[in-house]
Design a protein around this motif. Sequence first.
Motif, PDB file in Angstrom:
ATOM      1  N   ARG A 173       0.825  -1.207   0.000  1.00 53.21           N
ATOM      2  CA  ARG A 173       0.000   0.000   0.000  1.00 53.21           C
ATOM      3  C   ARG A 173       0.860   1.259   0.000  1.00 53.21           C
ATOM      4  O   ARG A 173       0.549   2.239  -0.679  1.00 53.21           O
ATOM      5  CB  ARG A 173      -0.928   0.003   1.227  1.00 53.21           C
ATOM      6  N   ALA A 484      -5.320  -6.335   3.112  1.00 55.66           N
ATOM      7  CA  ALA A 484      -5.118  -5.080   2.387  1.00 55.66           C
ATOM      8  C   ALA A 484      -6.174  -4.061   2.788  1.00 55.66           C
ATOM      9  O   ALA A 484      -5.890  -2.864   2.918  1.00 55.66           O
ATOM     10  CB  ALA A 484      -5.179  -5.335   0.878  1.00 55.66           C
ATOM     11  N   ASN A 488      -5.641  -0.231   4.311  1.00 60.67           N
ATOM     12  CA  ASN A 488      -5.926   0.692   3.203  1.00 60.67           C
ATOM     13  C   ASN A 488      -6.538   1.980   3.742  1.00 60.67           C
ATOM     14  O   ASN A 488      -7.757   2.132   3.793  1.00 60.67           O
ATOM     15  CB  ASN A 488      -6.869   0.026   2.198  1.00 60.67           C
TER      16      ASN A 488
END
Length: 715
Positions: A173, A484, A488
């Motif tokens: 990320r 993720a 995020n």
Amino acid sequence: MEKRLQVQNLRISFRTINGKLQAVRGISFDLYKGETLAIVGESGSGKSVTSKAIMGILAGNAMVEGGEILYDGQDLLTIEEEDFYRLRGDKIAMIFQDPLSSLNPIMRIGKQLTEAMLLKAKARQKSSKINFDEKMRLLEGYMVASDPAQVDESKRMCDEFRRYIMLYIKRERSYRAARESAEEARDAIAELLYLIDKNALHDSKEQVQETQQLVLNSRDQYVLAAGDERLVAVAKALSQGLSHQDKSKDFSRLKQNLETLQQGINDILARPQPDLLAQAYYHFRNDGKDYSDNLETNNAYYATYMQQGFTERFIEKTARAIAYTDNIFLNLRATAIAELTRGMDALNTGGVDALKPLVDSITQAVNATIEPMEIVKDSWVRTFSGSLKSFLASYQDGQRNNERRMRDFERTTQKHNRLTARGKSPTWKVIPAALVDMELVQENIANLMSNLKAHYEALNAGIGQADERQRAAQLVEYLKENAAGIVNRVTKYSAKAKALRLMEEVGIPEPRLRYRQYPFEFSGGMRQRIVIAIALAANPDILICDEPTTALDVTIQSQILELINKLKQERDLSIIFITHDLGVVANMADRIAVMYAGKIVEYGTAEEVFYSPKHPYTWALLSSMPDLETKEKLEAIPGTPPNMIYPPKGDAFAERSRYAMEIDFEEEPPFFRLSDTHWAATWLLHPDAPRVEPPRLVSERVAKVNARLEGNADV
């Protein structure tokens, strides 16, 4: 093909001052991954009501009288608004006919694009954490149970997976965000340099500060290189003396700094992508240290070690855990099959009253078969108990109230007849009694149980044939996706970067300039593109398009249709396209459902509906559809749709059809199966019906197309 959405026997009515209006009368269809399903019909056919039911935005006077809308293991007709909030926009998005109905006229376009991203981000992080933690807890438990001799090893590997995968996701990320910021910074710097050269830089403070922030965000915190600190120093000095420069119009120092930053950003974008997974594993194995020396050597070594030494063994253990759970649920499904068989026998011999004492044991057996580890939730199983209880409640309502409702109806009918006999003309009509069809409810219960039993038998027959290793890899990918989602974090800068990319994706020129404009500064087609961008902001699974081109001129219609088709292919979207014009979906629909008076009257692939239509209503729609070759006058559909407060007894289209037979006014036609993918509800398909040819206009069009396909251009 994977089913994204299932609509089963949906029935929706509306309360009106004149009585109950039956808008949707028992429709069913499936929506598959990556396909476009077009629902076509005149105004009042029930197509938009269906789409609003899927979105959970029905009007306050709506009554959902039956059916199910199944998505991700849930019945969308029964979930709370809080649950719908998590689905609406994120998983299921909608584009309306008039783009201004979706846009705030006094808010800049950029704000409207980023608002939903920022609001939904925290909810998405929370949901991802719940999913990741729950699945990892279950997986660890099944790993331990499937291999009692290696309990400590299983726990250690699960803990290791949690830690290193989160490290990897954070790095991934960080790298993506830095890369996107660098690309945005490159464009922003180029724009500022252009404005300086043209002596057109006005009110520079906001633009320069935004560019400054983009440059600062363009450095990956895990991959720092020589020269990055100098880049930071130049960026921080970028806004110094701006007020004086604005007044003097001397931007030479600003230009010099921008050119320095431009070179630095180009260097960042030219760097090879690091092996982020290898980085994370190195960090995990070396007490939190990050490497920069011998990058290429370490990348290769740790990538190989991590893949062979950890991931392969973790997937292997996960596959064994899945095989272990398969055997558990095979036995649980066998128990549920026995309970369902007992319930079906009771229903067949003694009716619903004989089934009632068995309901608790049946639902308990079915609920026990819900697999908490499954990624694609089994809607057949998860919604069974709610559907069964709903049918039973409807049956009990009929037992309690049918007799009273019939008495009220007879009394009202007698009063109406007495007034008519005296020569008076009552200003009111007798509203039919809203009776529960007890036989239909019993049939629905029988179908519900028999369908689930068949589903269980198919699942149990497939045990041992499935590739546990492939399912294990899918589960690992699912865990990575949710990890993720946890890390995020959406900032206003990343939201803006995504909004600009979306604007560019939907074909809006100069997105950075347009970003700060208001809806009134856009044409109708551009407004609709903005609405499409907003709908795509959360990467939904399903996109509902409710006549999105009706308010646009023909040229723009074509552009919007091409855009929707392109986005479907690029994003693997499932689309429900609502329209009254068959011609609109000719080149984009995979399957078509033709609706009339709240029912689907024909259902098939686009080729089948266009080139082998069977229902008179479909013929009428095709006959009224213009094309470039037809020179004769198009045929208008005679009459008007029926008043659905008093729905017709037989085929609802019979009053307007020149092909109607006597039976069409007396009995509703069933679906006749024409192929595995094509059905039509018309008595013309009955073996005893007279042979009827479609209208000449339809037959000629089909003949011309078939001739082209055969390569005979002279026909």
